[in-house]
Design a protein around this motif. Sequence first.
Motif, short mmCIF file in Angstrom:
data_model
loop_
_atom_site.label_atom_id
_atom_site.label_comp_id
_atom_site.label_asym_id
_atom_site.label_seq_id
_atom_site.Cartn_x
_atom_site.Cartn_y
_atom_site.Cartn_z
N LYS A 28 4.53 3.32 -5.80
CA LYS A 28 4.33 2.03 -6.46
C LYS A 28 5.30 1.03 -5.84
O LYS A 28 5.83 1.24 -4.77
N GLY A 29 5.53 -0.06 -6.55
CA GLY A 29 6.42 -1.10 -6.05
C GLY A 29 5.61 -2.25 -5.49
O GLY A 29 4.41 -2.37 -5.72
N THR B 277 9.90 -3.50 -1.77
CA THR B 277 10.42 -2.50 -2.71
C THR B 277 9.45 -1.34 -2.80
O THR B 277 8.30 -1.52 -3.17
N ARG B 278 9.94 -0.16 -2.44
CA ARG B 278 9.13 1.06 -2.48
C ARG B 278 9.68 1.97 -3.56
O ARG B 278 10.87 2.30 -3.55
N LEU B 279 8.81 2.37 -4.49
CA LEU B 279 9.19 3.26 -5.58
C LEU B 279 8.25 4.46 -5.57
O LEU B 279 7.03 4.29 -5.62
N ASP B 280 8.81 5.66 -5.48
CA ASP B 280 8.02 6.89 -5.56
C ASP B 280 8.29 7.55 -6.90
O ASP B 280 9.44 7.63 -7.33
N TRP C 187 0.84 -1.20 0.00
CA TRP C 187 0.00 0.00 0.00
C TRP C 187 0.87 1.24 0.00
O TRP C 187 1.97 1.24 0.54
N GLY C 188 0.36 2.30 -0.59
CA GLY C 188 1.07 3.57 -0.62
C GLY C 188 0.08 4.71 -0.75
O GLY C 188 -1.13 4.54 -0.56
N VAL D 245 11.52 9.31 -8.12
CA VAL D 245 12.10 10.30 -7.21
C VAL D 245 12.73 9.64 -5.99
O VAL D 245 13.57 10.26 -5.34
N SER D 246 12.35 8.40 -5.69
CA SER D 246 13.02 7.66 -4.62
C SER D 246 12.79 6.17 -4.82
O SER D 246 11.83 5.75 -5.47
N CYS D 247 13.70 5.39 -4.25
CA CYS D 247 13.64 3.93 -4.38
C CYS D 247 14.29 3.32 -3.14
O CYS D 247 15.35 3.78 -2.70
#
Length: 189
Positions: free
Chosen positions: A76-77, A81-84, A49-50, A116-118
């Motif tokens: 996302k992700g 793994t978190r991807l912004d 969730w994000g 923008v971030s990972c």
Amino acid sequence: MVRRVVMAAIVATLIATSSASAQQAFVAVSGGATVGDLYGGAINTDSRWGGTAGVSLGFRNWNYFVTELEANWVQKGGGDTRLDYIEIPALFGAVVQSATGLGVRAYTGIGIAFPVSCSSEISELVCDSKKSPEWAWPFGLQFGRWLNPNRFFALDVRYSIGLSDAFDLALPTNRSWQFRAFVGFPVGS
């Protein structure tokens, strides 16, 4: 190449909206939740969730056609793994409105997203190998109503399918559901 595609999408949206004889322009702010995963190749993550927040500029052309350009922050992700991203979708679709003011809009388009971030704890998904930009195919349904001549409220459900790999070394794509609320205002007259 990427700049050319983005510029072509923006120019196409502006041409489509400028040729309409009875258009209504609007701006909106949105916010909500996302749930997504990474899928493909050897990587299939659990869902995570994000959040999402953004602004949009749209035009109701003719009677039943809406074009819209958005700028959104989207998480996302999947799994660990978190991807912004900053995502810019160009959307178009049909709207049907009842005599009571309730409306339903079905839409699709193309989106480009810039990371923008990972952060990742999966060894195959090294953030240094994150691809940029990422392309996506969004489609969804929006339910809304003009509350008065100066404001509308809408609920939006969107599914976004990644059209490009998220990482160089692995082959997963982002898939995400986005659940958002919109508050919008007319622009001009």
